[in-house]
Design an enzyme around this catalytic site. Sequence first.
Site, mmCIF file in Angstrom:
data_model
loop_
_atom_site.group_PDB
_atom_site.id
_atom_site.type_symbol
_atom_site.label_atom_id
_atom_site.label_comp_id
_atom_site.label_asym_id
_atom_site.label_seq_id
_atom_site.Cartn_x
_atom_site.Cartn_y
_atom_site.Cartn_z
ATOM 1 N N GLY A 1 0.816 -1.215 0.000
ATOM 2 C CA GLY A 1 0.000 0.000 0.000
ATOM 3 C C GLY A 1 0.844 1.257 0.000
ATOM 4 O O GLY A 1 2.034 1.214 -0.289
ATOM 5 N N GLY B 1 5.005 4.065 -9.182
ATOM 6 C CA GLY B 1 5.792 2.840 -9.362
ATOM 7 C C GLY B 1 4.874 1.623 -9.269
ATOM 8 O O GLY B 1 4.909 0.732 -10.126
ATOM 9 N N HIS B 2 4.038 1.602 -8.243
ATOM 10 C CA HIS B 2 3.089 0.489 -8.090
ATOM 11 C C HIS B 2 2.122 0.438 -9.279
ATOM 12 O O HIS B 2 1.815 -0.636 -9.800
ATOM 13 C CB HIS B 2 2.254 0.666 -6.819
ATOM 14 C CG HIS B 2 3.033 0.632 -5.547
ATOM 15 N ND1 HIS B 2 3.215 1.736 -4.750
ATOM 16 C CD2 HIS B 2 3.679 -0.382 -4.913
ATOM 17 C CE1 HIS B 2 3.924 1.410 -3.683
ATOM 18 N NE2 HIS B 2 4.232 0.136 -3.752
ATOM 19 N N GLY C 1 8.915 -5.228 -8.645
ATOM 20 C CA GLY C 1 9.714 -4.110 -9.131
ATOM 21 C C GLY C 1 11.213 -4.366 -8.978
ATOM 22 O O GLY C 1 11.658 -4.894 -7.956
HETATM 23 P P1 AMP Z 1 6.054 -2.241 -1.700
HETATM 24 O O1 AMP Z 1 4.641 -1.753 -1.544
HETATM 25 O O2 AMP Z 1 7.081 -1.218 -1.366
HETATM 26 O O3 AMP Z 1 6.274 -3.572 -1.051
HETATM 27 O O4 AMP Z 1 6.250 -2.478 -3.252
HETATM 28 C C1 AMP Z 1 5.375 -3.311 -3.983
HETATM 29 C C2 AMP Z 1 5.987 -3.605 -5.325
HETATM 30 O O5 AMP Z 1 6.172 -2.375 -6.026
HETATM 31 C C3 AMP Z 1 7.361 -4.263 -5.203
HETATM 32 O O6 AMP Z 1 7.476 -5.267 -6.191
HETATM 33 C C4 AMP Z 1 8.283 -3.119 -5.471
HETATM 34 O O7 AMP Z 1 9.537 -3.513 -6.002
HETATM 35 C C5 AMP Z 1 7.513 -2.303 -6.475
HETATM 36 N N1 AMP Z 1 7.973 -0.920 -6.477
HETATM 37 C C6 AMP Z 1 8.187 -0.124 -5.404
HETATM 38 N N2 AMP Z 1 8.684 1.066 -5.785
HETATM 39 C C7 AMP Z 1 8.802 1.016 -7.135
HETATM 40 C C8 AMP Z 1 9.263 1.939 -8.130
HETATM 41 N N3 AMP Z 1 9.714 3.140 -7.805
HETATM 42 N N4 AMP Z 1 9.222 1.538 -9.410
HETATM 43 C C9 AMP Z 1 8.769 0.305 -9.751
HETATM 44 N N5 AMP Z 1 8.329 -0.597 -8.870
HETATM 45 C C10 AMP Z 1 8.346 -0.254 -7.585
#
Ligand code: AMP
Length: 281
Positions: A31, A36-37, A149
Amino acid sequence: MEVFRTKEALKAYLTPLRAAGKKIGIVPTMGALHNGHISLVNLAKAHADVIICSIFVNPTQFTDPKDLEKYPRPIEHDLAMLNDAGCDGVFMPDVEEMYPSGANESWHIDLGEAELLLEGEFRKGHYQGVTQIVKKLFDAVEPDIAMFGQKDFQQVLMIKAMVAHLKLPVSIITCPIIREEDGLAMSSRNIHLTVADRKNALVLSKSLQYVIDNFDSFSLEELEEKAKSFYENIDGVELDYFTITNANTLKSAKSKDESSLVALVAAKVGTTRLIDNMIIK
Ligand code: AMP
C-alpha cells in the site's frame, strides 16, 4: 473494482474466471501506492486478463517494530489509484486472515547464499518474511503471473529462488524502476523525508548514475570508491552499503567481464532508510 478482505471471497470471485480460461495476474504491495506500483498494474494488464493487487503490510518482514508501526496506510487514496488504473480486484486481508495462528508461525525456506547478503545482512530474516507472505498470496490468488519491481532487486531474486525451490507454476515479471523527475526512486517511504532529506536523498540515484556514466573510465574498485565519496560530508545521510555485484549472485563483482552487473545502494536519509539500484549490464 472489487475489494476482498478474505481468501474465501477472493476465491469465489477468481474460480469462475479461471475456469473460463482467464489469465490471472497479481501485484503484491504494502500500500501507500505511487506511480511505481501503478506501473506494475499497467504492465500486468499486458500479461494477464484479471489483475488482483494485494495491499498487506506484512509484519513478518519487518525487523524494526517502529518501522512497521509508522508504515503509511492511506487506504482510500490507494483504492482510488487502483480503480483509476483499471485494476480488477484488491485483496486487503487483515493480519489474522493471513496468519490465523499468529504472525510468529514458523517458516523457513532455503533461498541460497544471496539471502544473507546486502539487505539480508541489515534486515535479518527479512526475506524469510517476504517469501512467507508471497507464498501465502500465491496460494490465495493462484496467479499465472506476478509482478515485482526492480526497485527491490534482491527481493526479485529471492522470490525467483522460492518459486524455483517450490516449483510454483507462476511466472515472475520484473518491472523497471519508476523515478521522480529528479531521479529519486519512488517509494512509499519517501513521504517520511523532510525537505532537507528529500534533497539529500538524491545522492542515491546520483551516485548510481555516476557509476553507469563512468563505467568504462575506471576500475570496479575506483567506481565503488568514487560512488561512496558522494556520501561523505552530507549531514543526515548514513551509507549502509554501495556495491557493484554480479546481478545473479549478489556477490561483489570480481571483474567487469562478468555477464551481468548491478550497482546497489542502501542509505539512511534522516530517519528513513532508502534503497536503490541500477543495472550496469
Ligand atoms: P512495496 O509496496 O514497497 O512492497 O512495493 C510493492 C511492489 O512495487 C514491489 O514489487 C516493489 O519492487 C515495487 N515498487 C516499489 N517502488 C517502485 C518503483 N519506484 N518503481 C517500480 N516498482 C516499484
